[in-house]
Design an enzyme around this catalytic site. Sequence first.
Site, mmCIF file in Angstrom:
data_model
loop_
_atom_site.group_PDB
_atom_site.id
_atom_site.type_symbol
_atom_site.label_atom_id
_atom_site.label_comp_id
_atom_site.label_asym_id
_atom_site.label_seq_id
_atom_site.Cartn_x
_atom_site.Cartn_y
_atom_site.Cartn_z
ATOM 1 N N VAL A 206 0.877 -1.184 0.000
ATOM 2 C CA VAL A 206 0.000 0.000 0.000
ATOM 3 C C VAL A 206 0.908 1.226 0.000
ATOM 4 O O VAL A 206 1.848 1.287 0.793
ATOM 5 C CB VAL A 206 -0.871 0.027 1.283
ATOM 6 C CG1 VAL A 206 -1.675 1.321 1.367
ATOM 7 C CG2 VAL A 206 -1.796 -1.182 1.353
ATOM 8 N N HIS A 207 0.655 2.172 -0.870
ATOM 9 C CA HIS A 207 1.410 3.429 -0.776
ATOM 10 C C HIS A 207 0.685 4.636 -1.342
ATOM 11 O O HIS A 207 1.128 5.755 -1.170
ATOM 12 C CB HIS A 207 2.765 3.297 -1.476
ATOM 13 C CG HIS A 207 2.645 3.269 -2.976
ATOM 14 N ND1 HIS A 207 2.399 2.121 -3.669
ATOM 15 C CD2 HIS A 207 2.715 4.250 -3.909
ATOM 16 C CE1 HIS A 207 2.336 2.383 -4.966
ATOM 17 N NE2 HIS A 207 2.514 3.673 -5.138
ATOM 18 N N ARG A 208 -0.435 4.418 -2.025
ATOM 19 C CA ARG A 208 -1.109 5.538 -2.694
ATOM 20 C C ARG A 208 -1.573 6.593 -1.699
ATOM 21 O O ARG A 208 -2.074 6.249 -0.615
ATOM 22 C CB ARG A 208 -2.345 5.037 -3.434
ATOM 23 C CG ARG A 208 -2.036 4.109 -4.541
ATOM 24 C CD ARG A 208 -1.647 4.878 -5.752
ATOM 25 N NE ARG A 208 -1.120 3.952 -6.737
ATOM 26 C CZ ARG A 208 -0.698 4.327 -7.923
ATOM 27 N NH1 ARG A 208 -0.705 5.600 -8.258
ATOM 28 N NH2 ARG A 208 -0.239 3.443 -8.768
ATOM 29 N N ARG A 241 6.403 5.979 2.693
ATOM 30 C CA ARG A 241 5.250 6.851 2.962
ATOM 31 C C ARG A 241 4.292 6.171 3.953
ATOM 32 O O ARG A 241 3.821 6.777 4.915
ATOM 33 C CB ARG A 241 4.491 7.127 1.644
ATOM 34 C CG ARG A 241 3.166 7.850 1.868
ATOM 35 C CD ARG A 241 2.303 7.787 0.612
ATOM 36 N NE ARG A 241 2.691 8.744 -0.397
ATOM 37 C CZ ARG A 241 2.301 10.021 -0.433
ATOM 38 N NH1 ARG A 241 1.516 10.489 0.518
ATOM 39 N NH2 ARG A 241 2.681 10.817 -1.400
ATOM 40 N N ASP A 280 -2.269 -1.571 -3.908
ATOM 41 C CA ASP A 280 -2.761 -0.403 -4.649
ATOM 42 C C ASP A 280 -1.720 0.030 -5.685
ATOM 43 O O ASP A 280 -1.839 1.081 -6.298
ATOM 44 C CB ASP A 280 -3.133 0.747 -3.698
ATOM 45 C CG ASP A 280 -1.952 1.247 -2.870
ATOM 46 O OD1 ASP A 280 -0.806 0.791 -3.079
ATOM 47 O OD2 ASP A 280 -2.193 2.101 -1.989
#
Length: 361
Positions: A206-208, A241, A280
Amino acid sequence: MIKILTIIGARPQFIKAATISRVIRNTENILEIIVHTGQHYDDNMSKIFFEEMDIPEPHYNLGIGGGKHGQQTGDMLINIEKVLIEEKPTVTIVYGDTNSTIAGALAATKLQIPVVHIEAGLRSFNKKMPEEVNRIMTDHISDKLFTSTDAAIENLKKEGICTTKISKVGDVMYDAALFYKEKAVRNSKIIEELNLANNDFVLATVHRAENTDTKERLSRIIHELDKISKKINVIFPLHPRTKQKIEEYKIITKNITFINPVGYIDMVMLERTCKMIMTDSGGMQKEAFFHKKPCITLRSETEWVELVESGCNFLWTDEISLMDLYDKVIVTELDLSRNYYGDGNAASLIIGKVISTYKYR
Ligand code: UD1
Ligand code: UDP
């Protein structure tokens, strides 16, 4: 002699550029200057890909990482312009949809240097995503647009982009998946190191911004993954992030196995060995398909629509729990009969076209 100036900065761009860079090195009368904006800078987000994938050391590293969008993109624009004035390339190449992409495309266009956009035409139709703004703007100022899919061509046509600028060539990430497969099998030790076995774990990333920038959304994703990890091991390479945000929001999870970001070679092995991918990431949605694994996309829309239409990729929407979707997906047979992403020679096709288009410029 054609002088190509390649502008990259984020992890997926190193992977895409690796395939193109190799073709350039094997072609006569063509020279590549690589500019790394510095957007991704940790060793495991940048250096490892240059080493493992034999990407030449960048000629310039602008060291522009972190900061808000305006600051980051603006600093890139100022500094890329300086390099372009110094190097006077025949043409620039940009990839995908990051801030490095739009900064490179804008700097070159304003100096009337043609821009080649690789992975053009993708749309999520969600302008809240920074990537959507970057890709629309980049497409509209590019001179040559290389697309991976039919859907991308349709998107560009609907926006009035002249069809003579567009070429469908396949996907450079598919080239990479084929090229590095054997090296991954030979060299990666990640499966042994993490004590994993075939099909006994879910691979999650996940990083969006839309998944990490509110506490509510990131907590929901982590808690749903945590529930799944009581049933099956969840291996989660943690993007910086997301790491920052989990710490900032003080999200607690006991069962997920977080690991540091891994290099491409280890990632290929994780993808090939896992039971399912939940992500994502744009790139990993395609890689799930390349490695014949089901994918749950942790978003309610995707740019890779053909994978959803063919029943290989499943969008996770608010109405359903991730566990219910997981239970549905593990019993679904994937239709892997079609190949949407070319023949593994996208990079050669791109460089061939670049030479024929710009050799007299
Ligand atoms: C960027 C792209 C996104 C792409 C992703 C690939 C934009 C707008 N976003 O998102 O489209 O999918 O890359 O991974 O360009 N950080 C580190 N170390 C690093 C890299 C980043 O600590 O090596 C930190 C930064 O300081 C920043 C945060 O992570 O605080 C986010 O980095 P940034 O490059 O701004 O955006 P990504 O989320 O990586
Ligand atoms: N990737 C990797 N190590 C990781 C996570 C991702 O090598 O820890 C690779 C992944 O296999 C894919 C690319 O990075 O090739 C995708 O990048 P990312 O998810 O950062 O960005 P996106 O594709 O969403 O733009």
